[in-house]
Design a protein around this motif. Structure first.
Motif, short mmCIF file in Angstrom:
data_model
loop_
_atom_site.label_atom_id
_atom_site.label_comp_id
_atom_site.label_asym_id
_atom_site.label_seq_id
_atom_site.Cartn_x
_atom_site.Cartn_y
_atom_site.Cartn_z
N SER A 1 0.82 -1.21 0.00
CA SER A 1 0.00 0.00 0.00
C SER A 1 0.85 1.26 0.00
CB SER A 1 -0.93 -0.01 1.22
OG SER A 1 -1.87 -1.05 1.12
N MET A 2 1.97 1.24 0.74
CA MET A 2 2.87 2.38 0.75
C MET A 2 3.38 2.67 -0.66
SD MET A 2 4.84 1.27 4.24
CE MET A 2 6.42 1.90 3.69
N LEU A 3 3.72 1.63 -1.39
CA LEU A 3 4.20 1.80 -2.76
C LEU A 3 3.10 2.37 -3.64
CD1 LEU A 3 6.28 1.40 -5.02
CD2 LEU A 3 5.49 -0.98 -5.21
N ASP A 4 1.89 1.80 -3.53
CA ASP A 4 0.78 2.25 -4.36
C ASP A 4 0.45 3.72 -4.08
OD1 ASP A 4 -1.59 1.75 -6.13
OD2 ASP A 4 -2.67 2.20 -4.28
N ILE A 5 0.40 4.08 -2.81
CA ILE A 5 0.09 5.47 -2.42
C ILE A 5 1.16 6.42 -2.94
CG2 ILE A 5 -0.12 7.04 -0.45
CD1 ILE A 5 -1.32 4.65 1.10
N SER A 6 2.42 6.02 -2.84
CA SER A 6 3.53 6.88 -3.26
C SER A 6 3.55 7.07 -4.76
CB SER A 6 4.87 6.28 -2.78
OG SER A 6 4.92 6.20 -1.38
N VAL A 7 3.29 6.00 -5.51
CA VAL A 7 3.27 6.11 -6.97
C VAL A 7 2.12 7.02 -7.40
CG1 VAL A 7 2.85 4.84 -9.12
CG2 VAL A 7 4.39 3.89 -7.39
N ARG A 8 0.93 6.84 -6.81
CA ARG A 8 -0.21 7.68 -7.17
C ARG A 8 0.06 9.14 -6.84
NH1 ARG A 8 -4.26 6.87 -4.16
NH2 ARG A 8 -3.77 4.97 -2.98
N ALA B 1 9.64 2.95 4.59
CA ALA B 1 8.93 4.05 5.23
C ALA B 1 9.65 5.37 4.99
CB ALA B 1 8.81 3.79 6.73
N ALA B 2 10.97 5.34 5.08
CA ALA B 2 11.74 6.56 4.84
C ALA B 2 11.56 7.06 3.41
CB ALA B 2 13.22 6.29 5.12
N ILE B 3 11.58 6.15 2.45
CA ILE B 3 11.42 6.54 1.04
C ILE B 3 10.03 7.10 0.79
CG2 ILE B 3 11.32 5.66 -1.32
CD1 ILE B 3 13.43 3.56 -0.46
N ALA B 4 9.00 6.41 1.32
CA ALA B 4 7.63 6.86 1.09
C ALA B 4 7.40 8.27 1.63
CB ALA B 4 6.65 5.89 1.75
N HIS B 5 7.93 8.54 2.81
CA HIS B 5 7.77 9.87 3.38
C HIS B 5 8.59 10.91 2.60
CE1 HIS B 5 5.17 9.34 6.83
NE2 HIS B 5 5.77 8.20 7.08
N GLN B 6 9.72 10.48 2.09
CA GLN B 6 10.53 11.42 1.31
C GLN B 6 9.82 11.79 0.00
OE1 GLN B 6 14.41 9.96 0.10
NE2 GLN B 6 15.27 12.02 0.19
N VAL B 7 9.17 10.82 -0.62
CA VAL B 7 8.43 11.10 -1.85
C VAL B 7 7.28 12.07 -1.58
CG1 VAL B 7 6.91 10.09 -3.60
CG2 VAL B 7 9.04 8.93 -2.99
N HIS B 8 6.61 11.89 -0.45
CA HIS B 8 5.46 12.74 -0.13
C HIS B 8 5.86 14.13 0.38
CE1 HIS B 8 3.09 9.06 -0.46
NE2 HIS B 8 2.02 9.82 -0.44
#
Length: 354
Positions: free
Chosen positions: A214-221, A293-300
């Motif tokens: 889900s983290m990947l899907d949310i980040s890509v979107r 988690a670090a990557i997802a937050h960095q993308v956002h």
């Protein structure tokens, strides 16, 4: 069994989609979403998936239950579904009938021990027990003079000190002060606390892997929606690189967790193969959660750190689940000990057999 063929997992996915939408939950400050969700899960027999029908459960296979847990991870479910499933599975090992309602298991750490006293009561302290405050009963693995026993305990008979994990979910300390269990029976031959910890480690690994999906899907979107400097941030090479890294960590976690689940589902005992798969899965999924988690937050960027955004529901739980049933450092040491004890000549055959 692939997930598309798993009707149990599909049922869970449908319930989560209808009653556990992350945005809806995020806006519900009173937690009113929990009761309808739990009722739907209970009506479909999912909390007692791993309990045989003659012990009051649904009689689903381990593989089907693992599919439910993967789905629960993808929705970052904050109710004691996984804990009740694990408790029911533990009680079923001793043919103890599972009661209705939420349950949890103790101990939840490989370093804690619950003692079975000569008079049949239980004593000891278990830390980091998930959702103990929310549970009606606790399935307990206890050590006595005659060996290992499995007990069902009324949670109201224990002293429970409330605690929270990183995701603000219950992670409580349970003290057993000469508590008389509702039921207690000897554990099967060869079943010990390591067996429980390994099963718990695989449960958490599947949940972590699901959350990372889900983290990947949310980040890509988000990267395809967010515009900076007049173009979508998904067009920037640095963001693309980060998303590729997140995809790699997610794939590694899913592969490790699925392999461990498949091994346990087809194993007759908690042998060296199960130990290798389960510990490797917990270690790799925990590492993936930290990096992912670090990557997802960095993308956002900044918005990903706000409570209003749903990202934290997944990242914080993935990080919190690392500590349950033995953190990655503990299992890395234990795996090293096991490999060293087998000797250098047996290392490659063991690894290659997987």
């Amino acid at each position: 069994m692939v997930e598309s063929e798993n009707i149990v997992a599909e049922t869970a996915e449908k319930i989560f989609s209808d009653l556990a939408d992350a945005q809806t939950i995020n806006r519900d400050k009173k937690g009113e979403w929990k009761a309808p969700l739990w009722q739907a899960l209970a009506e479909n027999g999912l909390p007692l998936s791993w309990v045989p029908e003659d012990c009051g459960g649904s009689g689903a296979s381990l593989a089907e239950g693992f599919g439910v847990l993967s789905a629960a991870g993808r929705f970052a479910i904050a109710v004691p579904l996984a804990e009740t499933m694990l408790a029911g599975w533990l009680l079923a090992q001793a043919k103890i009938t599972s009661p209705e309602g939420a349950m949890t298991v103790a101990p939840a750490s490989p370093k804690d021990r619950i003692a079975l006293n000569a008079d049949g009561t239980l004593s000891g302290r278990a830390r980091g027990v998930p959702f103990a405050k929310d549970s009606k009963h606790i399935a307990v693995l206890a050590h006595g003079a005659g060996g290992v026993s499995i007990a069902l305990v009324d949670a109201t008979q224990c002293r429970i000190e409330a605690g929270l994990n990183l995701a603000s979910d219950g992670s409580d300390t349970v003290t057993f002060a000469n508590v008389a269990p509702v039921a207690i029976k000897p554990a099967p031959k060869g079943f010990d606390q390591t067996s429980l910890m390994l099963m718990g480690a695989v449960v958490r690994s599947l949940q972590i892997a699901g959350a990372m999906e889900s983290m990947l899907d949310i980040s890509v979107r988000y990267s395809n929606e967010r515009v900076a400097f007049e173009k979508k941030i998904s067009k920037f090479q640095a963001v693309q690189h980060n998303l590729a890294r997140l995809a790699g960590e997610t794939a590694a976690a899913m592969t490790a967790a699925s392999s461990a689940a498949d091994t346990i589902a087809n194993a007759k005992s908690f042998d060296d193969a199960v130990f290798l798969e389960a510990t490797a899965a917990k270690i790799r999924c925990a590492e993936a959660a930290e990096k992912g988690a670090a990557i997802a937050h960095q993308v956002h960027g900044a918005i990903g750190y706000t409570l209003e955004h749903i990202l934290h529901r997944y990242t914080m739980r993935a990080l919190a689940w690392r500590d349950d049933f033995g953190h990655e450092s503990y299992w890395a040491v234990e795996l090293g000990k096991r490999v060293a004890a087998r000797g250098a000549d047996d290392l490659w055959p063991l690894v290659a057999s997987r």
